[in-house]
Design an enzyme around this catalytic site. Structure first.
Site, PDB file in Angstrom:
ATOM      1  N   TYR A 112     -66.019-102.416 -25.551  1.00  0.00           N
ATOM      2  CA  TYR A 112     -66.829-102.005 -24.401  1.00  0.00           C
ATOM      3  C   TYR A 112     -66.376-102.732 -23.148  1.00  0.00           C
ATOM      4  CZ  TYR A 112     -69.992 -99.627 -27.624  1.00  0.00           C
ATOM      5  OH  TYR A 112     -70.523 -98.779 -28.555  1.00  0.00           O
ATOM      6  N   ASN A 127     -72.836 -89.611 -25.020  1.00  0.00           N
ATOM      7  CA  ASN A 127     -71.770 -88.624 -25.150  1.00  0.00           C
ATOM      8  C   ASN A 127     -72.277 -87.410 -25.939  1.00  0.00           C
ATOM      9  OD1 ASN A 127     -69.411 -87.187 -25.749  1.00  0.00           O
ATOM     10  ND2 ASN A 127     -68.735 -88.666 -27.281  1.00  0.00           N
ATOM     11  N   CYS A 183     -66.184 -91.355 -28.903  1.00  0.00           N
ATOM     12  CA  CYS A 183     -66.975 -92.544 -28.604  1.00  0.00           C
ATOM     13  C   CYS A 183     -67.022 -93.502 -29.795  1.00  0.00           C
ATOM     14  CB  CYS A 183     -68.383 -92.156 -28.148  1.00  0.00           C
ATOM     15  SG  CYS A 183     -69.249 -91.054 -29.255  1.00  0.00           S
ATOM     16  N   HIS A 184     -66.699 -93.006 -30.989  1.00  0.00           N
ATOM     17  CA  HIS A 184     -66.680 -93.865 -32.172  1.00  0.00           C
ATOM     18  C   HIS A 184     -65.552 -94.892 -32.110  1.00  0.00           C
ATOM     19  CE1 HIS A 184     -64.049 -90.426 -33.108  1.00  0.00           C
ATOM     20  NE2 HIS A 184     -63.341 -91.287 -33.824  1.00  0.00           N
ATOM     21  N   GLU A 203     -59.473 -92.270 -39.469  1.00  0.00           N
ATOM     22  CA  GLU A 203     -58.382 -92.265 -38.506  1.00  0.00           C
ATOM     23  C   GLU A 203     -57.353 -93.364 -38.770  1.00  0.00           C
ATOM     24  OE1 GLU A 203     -59.837 -92.238 -34.488  1.00  0.00           O
ATOM     25  OE2 GLU A 203     -60.912 -90.354 -34.787  1.00  0.00           O
TER      26      GLU A 203
END
Length: 158
Positions: A91, A114, A122-123, A149
Site C-alpha cells: 500500500y 474496486n 486489487c488482490h 498467480e
C-alpha cells in the site's frame, strides 16, 4: 445493464456490463449461477477471459472497463492494472507511485472499493511487512488468487 453469475474456484462472481464496457465483477454469497447458455452476449468475453484466468491460461485481461468512482479512485484502479501478474505491491508503494506517500489510507480505501475484482487486481496489494491485509472478497480469496498467480514464490533465506 446486463448481468450474469458464474461459478469460480473461489466462489460465485456477479458480472455486470453492457455492450461497451464491463462495470463490475463482485463476489457474491448467493448460490445462483446462471446457466452458461444464458450468458448475455455483452458479457461473453468477460466470462471467457475469467475462465481462462482461472484455468491458468490467461495472465492479462483484454476488456473495456468502466468502473464507477471518484477521479482519485479511478487513478488508483488504473495503477492497480499496472501491477504485473504474479507480483505484489505494498500500500505504501502504491501511495508513493501516486505521488504522495501520505495518501496511503486513501489509496487503501480506493483499493477496497474496486468494483471490478480480479480483472483490476486489487488482490496484488499487500502490507509493507509482506502480510496479506484487507480484501473485500475475504483474505482466503486473496491468498488463493496470489497463490494461483505465483504457485511457487521465491523462498527467502534467513
Amino acid at each position: 445493464m446486463k448481468r450474469v453469475f458464474i461459478q469460480s474456484p473461489i466462489g460465485v462472481l456477479e458480472l455486470k456490463g453492457n455492450a461497451e464496457r464491463l462495470t463490475s465483477v463482485l463476489f457474491k454469497d448467493a448460490e445462483t449461477v446462471t446457466n452458461p447458455k444464458k450468458i448475455p452476449n455483452e458479457l461473453i468475453d468477460a466470462v471467457v477471459q475469467l475462465q481462462e484466468y482461472f484455468d491458468g491460461e490467461r495472465k492479462k485481461f483484454n476488456l473495456k472497463l468502466s468502473p464507477e468512482g471518484t477521479d482519485f479512485q479511478k487513478r488508483v484502479w488504473q495503477q492497480l492494472q499496472e501491477i504485473p501478474f504474479g507480483k505484489t505491491m505494498s500500500y505504501q508503494q502504491m501511495a508513493n507511485q501516486l505521488g504522495n506517500p501520505k495518501v496511503i489510507r486513501a489509496a487503501a480505501s480506493a483499493n477496497g472499493k474496486n468494483p471490478i475484482s480480479i480483472i483490476i487486481p486489487c488482490h496484488r496489494v499487500i502490507g509493507s511487512d509482506g502480510l496479506l491485509t484487507g480484501y473485500a472478497g475475504g483474505l482466503h480469496r486473496k491468498k488463493w488468487l496470489l497463490e494461483h498467480e505465483n504457485p511457487s514464490p521465491q523462498q527467502t533465506l534467513f
